[in-house]
Design a protein around this motif. Structure first.
Motif, short mmCIF file in Angstrom:
data_model
loop_
_atom_site.label_atom_id
_atom_site.label_comp_id
_atom_site.label_asym_id
_atom_site.label_seq_id
_atom_site.Cartn_x
_atom_site.Cartn_y
_atom_site.Cartn_z
N LEU A 33 62.10 -24.64 -32.53
CA LEU A 33 61.41 -24.19 -31.32
C LEU A 33 61.30 -22.67 -31.34
O LEU A 33 62.29 -21.96 -31.57
N TYR A 34 60.07 -22.17 -31.08
CA TYR A 34 59.75 -20.76 -31.16
C TYR A 34 59.18 -20.23 -29.84
O TYR A 34 58.69 -21.01 -29.02
N THR A 35 59.15 -18.92 -29.70
CA THR A 35 58.55 -18.29 -28.52
C THR A 35 57.03 -18.42 -28.54
O THR A 35 56.38 -18.38 -27.50
N ALA A 36 56.43 -18.55 -29.72
CA ALA A 36 54.98 -18.68 -29.90
C ALA A 36 54.75 -19.11 -31.34
O ALA A 36 55.67 -19.06 -32.17
N THR A 40 59.36 -15.76 -32.43
CA THR A 40 60.81 -15.73 -32.65
C THR A 40 61.40 -17.13 -32.57
O THR A 40 61.12 -17.88 -31.63
N LEU A 41 62.25 -17.47 -33.53
CA LEU A 41 62.94 -18.76 -33.54
C LEU A 41 64.02 -18.76 -32.47
O LEU A 41 64.87 -17.86 -32.44
N LEU A 42 63.98 -19.75 -31.57
CA LEU A 42 64.97 -19.86 -30.50
C LEU A 42 66.02 -20.92 -30.77
O LEU A 42 67.19 -20.74 -30.44
N ALA A 43 65.60 -22.04 -31.34
CA ALA A 43 66.53 -23.17 -31.50
C ALA A 43 66.07 -24.07 -32.64
O ALA A 43 64.88 -24.17 -32.94
N VAL A 44 67.04 -24.73 -33.25
CA VAL A 44 66.79 -25.70 -34.31
C VAL A 44 67.58 -26.96 -33.99
O VAL A 44 68.75 -26.88 -33.63
N ARG A 45 66.91 -28.11 -34.10
CA ARG A 45 67.61 -29.39 -33.94
C ARG A 45 67.56 -30.10 -35.27
O ARG A 45 66.50 -30.52 -35.73
N THR A 75 68.08 -16.69 -26.13
CA THR A 75 67.43 -16.98 -24.86
C THR A 75 65.94 -16.62 -24.96
O THR A 75 65.59 -15.58 -25.51
N GLY A 76 65.09 -17.51 -24.46
CA GLY A 76 63.66 -17.25 -24.46
C GLY A 76 62.87 -18.46 -24.04
O GLY A 76 63.41 -19.54 -23.84
N TYR A 131 68.38 -21.18 -22.97
CA TYR A 131 69.44 -20.18 -22.84
C TYR A 131 70.35 -20.22 -24.06
O TYR A 131 70.82 -21.29 -24.46
N GLU A 132 70.62 -19.06 -24.62
CA GLU A 132 71.52 -18.95 -25.76
C GLU A 132 72.83 -19.65 -25.45
O GLU A 132 73.40 -19.48 -24.38
#
Length: 144
Positions: A33-36, A40-45, A75-76, A131-132
Motif C-alpha cells: 500500500l502506497y500514498t500514490a 511512498t510505501l506505507l504498508a506491506v501484507r 503513517t499516511g 497509522y504507523e
C-alpha cells in the motif's frame, strides 16, 4: 467493441497461472500500500505460500495471508495498492485504494468520495488513513 466474457473454467485457468507467477521466487507474494502510484510505501501484507487458491464456484483467486501479522511502516493516506510476486518487484495487479464506501482519506480527518469503490478496499473507521504501528490484516482478498 463488445466485452468478452470469460467462462468460469477459462477464468480459473488464467488465475491458476497468476498464482503460480506470484509464488515464483524465494520470497512471498505481498500486497503493498502506497500514498500514490509511485509514491511512498506505507504498508506491506505478506501472503502465504501458496499465496492463494482458485475458488471452484467462480474461478476467482482467494488470497491467503501469511500467519504473522504485518505492521504499518509509516503513517499516511493509502491511495494505491499493488499485488507483487515473490521476487518483490513484479507487479501482478495494481489500482486505487478506497474505503468500503469509495472514499479516500484527506489526511486531516475527513473523507473525499471517489465515486467508486476501488479494487483495494480498506475497512475501519479511518477511511484510507493508516497509522504507523497498526496491523495490516487481510479479510476477503478476492481477485479476478
Amino acid at each position: 467493441m463488445r466485452d468478452l466474457t470469460l467462462t468460469q473454467s477459462a477464468r480459473a485457468a488464467r488465475n491458476a497461472g497468476s498464482i503460480a507467477q506470484a509464488d515464483a521466487g524465494a520470497g512471498n507474494s505481498a500486497i503493498k500500500l502506497y500514498t500514490a502510484q509511485g509514491g511512498t510505501l506505507l504498508a506491506v501484507r505478506q501472503l502465504a505460500k501458496p499465496c492463494g487458491t482458485v475458488r471452484p464456484a467462480d474461478g476467482r483467486i482467494q488470497l491467503t495471508a501469511d500467519t504473522a501479522n504485518d505492521v504499518v511502516a509509516a503513517t499516511g493516506v493509502a491511495a494505491w495498492g499493488e499485488w507483487v510476486a515473490a521476487d518483490g518487484t513484479t507487479v501482478l495487479a495494481a489500482g486505487p485504494v478506497t474505503d468500503e464506501d469509495g472514499n479516500v482519506s484527506d489526511g486531516v480527518g475527513g473523507l473525499t468520495p471517489t465515486g467508486d469503490v476501488g479494487p483495494w478496499v480498506l475497512q475501519g473507521t479511518t477511511g484510507t488513513l493508516l497509522y504507523e504501528g497498526g496491523l495490516v490484516l487481510l479479510n476477503t482478498g478476492l481477485i479476478g
